[in-house]
Design a protein around this motif. Structure first.
Motif, PDB file in Angstrom:
ATOM      1  N   ILE A  29       0.834  -1.206   0.000  1.00  0.00           N
ATOM      2  CA  ILE A  29       0.000   0.000   0.000  1.00  0.00           C
ATOM      3  C   ILE A  29       0.867   1.253   0.000  1.00  0.00           C
ATOM      4  O   ILE A  29       0.623   2.205  -0.754  1.00  0.00           O
ATOM      5  CB  ILE A  29      -0.939   0.004   1.217  1.00  0.00           C
TER       6      ILE A  29
ATOM      7  N   LYS B  40       0.918   4.078  -3.014  1.00  0.00           N
ATOM      8  CA  LYS B  40       0.498   5.461  -2.747  1.00  0.00           C
ATOM      9  C   LYS B  40       1.658   6.435  -2.943  1.00  0.00           C
ATOM     10  O   LYS B  40       1.464   7.573  -3.399  1.00  0.00           O
ATOM     11  CB  LYS B  40      -0.072   5.560  -1.321  1.00  0.00           C
TER      12      LYS B  40
ATOM     13  N   ASP C  19      -7.967   4.512  -1.687  1.00  0.00           N
ATOM     14  CA  ASP C  19      -8.187   3.893  -0.375  1.00  0.00           C
ATOM     15  C   ASP C  19      -9.373   2.933  -0.426  1.00  0.00           C
ATOM     16  O   ASP C  19      -9.349   1.860   0.182  1.00  0.00           O
ATOM     17  CB  ASP C  19      -8.427   4.957   0.690  1.00  0.00           C
TER      18      ASP C  19
ATOM     19  N   ILE D  68      -8.308  -0.250  -2.175  1.00  0.00           N
ATOM     20  CA  ILE D  68      -7.475  -1.117  -1.347  1.00  0.00           C
ATOM     21  C   ILE D  68      -8.326  -2.144  -0.602  1.00  0.00           C
ATOM     22  O   ILE D  68      -7.982  -3.328  -0.518  1.00  0.00           O
ATOM     23  CB  ILE D  68      -6.646  -0.282  -0.344  1.00  0.00           C
TER      24      ILE D  68
ATOM     25  N   GLU E 189      -7.957  -6.108  -1.143  1.00  0.00           N
ATOM     26  CA  GLU E 189      -7.517  -6.954  -0.031  1.00  0.00           C
ATOM     27  C   GLU E 189      -8.519  -8.066   0.250  1.00  0.00           C
ATOM     28  O   GLU E 189      -8.131  -9.209   0.530  1.00  0.00           O
ATOM     29  CB  GLU E 189      -7.295  -6.097   1.223  1.00  0.00           C
TER      30      GLU E 189
ATOM     31  N   SER F 196      -0.924  -1.250  -9.046  1.00  0.00           N
ATOM     32  CA  SER F 196      -0.992  -2.329  -8.056  1.00  0.00           C
ATOM     33  C   SER F 196       0.192  -3.284  -8.131  1.00  0.00           C
ATOM     34  O   SER F 196       0.727  -3.690  -7.100  1.00  0.00           O
ATOM     35  CB  SER F 196      -2.297  -3.112  -8.231  1.00  0.00           C
TER      36      SER F 196
END
Length: 272
Positions: free
Chosen positions: A38, A42, A58, A61, A65, A140
């Motif tokens: 992460i 970012k 966010d 994410i 996950e 990613s």
């Protein structure tokens, strides 16, 4: 070197205890893998001034996950666990961290399953929020490759996914047998090396999705290479002869699919 070779005799896989709950280095490493992935993603968004807001990323994410966790666990159960039928008929046991009332944590995760879960979650998120899938995928995979090494270190500290028998001086003893530290090989090949390559070329890509596709190919090749030093899963053994493993087979399929997608994108001269 002697200390290194006998590291498992001198190392406690339990980092500390919280009452009756033992916190393993395995869990700590996987938490670091997530956090570092992460952080890197970012950081690159800000560094390269990529057109995506913090709020949207966010939110993504969480989707990614959840997809990773579900995919990793289901992938292991389907492809590796000898009790596949039991879990599929008792799905409430899939994420049960207790065995006979004792907290043992959840063991058994598949990287390829995690990646499939990640892809599905990402596609759903992008469709819902009208975001380019390939744009997000490129971001990613840089984070994933950066955090990957921590995951393999977790396997190493947990004394699992051990290497094949060897006589190299840097081998480590596992139950009195000298073996390749294959988890370290994987951390370097499948994590650090791929991150360096993708990071170096990230601003030279010709189209959105190029980094993601390259990751699929590079990871597959690195994993296949590492599998020659990794002991096959005991419940599966070799799938063919004395060389083909489940990890090789899945990686080979991923590599072929990645190449096919690359050809289709180039043929259509547009992202999908």
């Amino acid at each position: 070197m002697e200390y290194w070779q006998n590291i498992y005799s001198n190392f406690d896989p339990i980092a500390f205890k919280l009452g009756a709950i033992a916190v393993h280095w395995y869990g700590i490493m996987y938490a670091l893998a997530l956090l570092s992935a992460i952080f890197v993603a970012k950081w690159l968004i800000k560094k390269d001034k990529l057109p995506i807001s913090d709020e949207l990323f966010d939110s993504y994410i969480w989707w990614a996950e959840i997809g990773v966790i579900l995919g990793a666990r289901l992938g292991y159960i389907i492809f590796y666990d000898p009790q596949t039928i039991y879990y599929l008929t008792h799905p409430w046991q899939i994420f049960n961290p207790f065995i006979n009332g004792e907290f043992t944590g959840i063991s058994g995760m598949s990287y390829h399953g995690a990646f499939i879960g990640f892809l599905i979650a990402s596609l759903l998120f992008c469709k819902k929020n009208k975001v380019s899938f390939w744009f997000l995928a490129d971001i990613s995979v840089l984070g994933i490759s950066a955090g990957y090494a921590f995951g393999r270190l977790g396997n190493f500290f947990n004394q699992e996914l051990v290497g094949r028998v060897t006589d190299v001086p840097w081998g480590i003893y596992v139950n009195n047998t000298l073996r390749h530290p294959s988890q370290i090989y994987e951390a370097i090949l499948e994590g650090v090396l791929i991150f360096i390559i993708l990071y170096t070329i990230r601003n030279k890509k010709l189209f959105d999705g190029q980094l993601a596709i390259m990751y699929g190919i590079l990871y597959s090749l690195a994993r296949i290479t590492a599998e020659f030093f990794r002991q096959p899963d005991i419940q599966l053994g070799f799938l063919y002869g004395d060389w083909l493993t489940m990890g090789m087979l899945q990686s080979g399929i991923f590599a072929v699919l990645s190449v096919i997608v690359l050809v289709l994108i180039k043929k259509n001269k547009k992202t999908i």
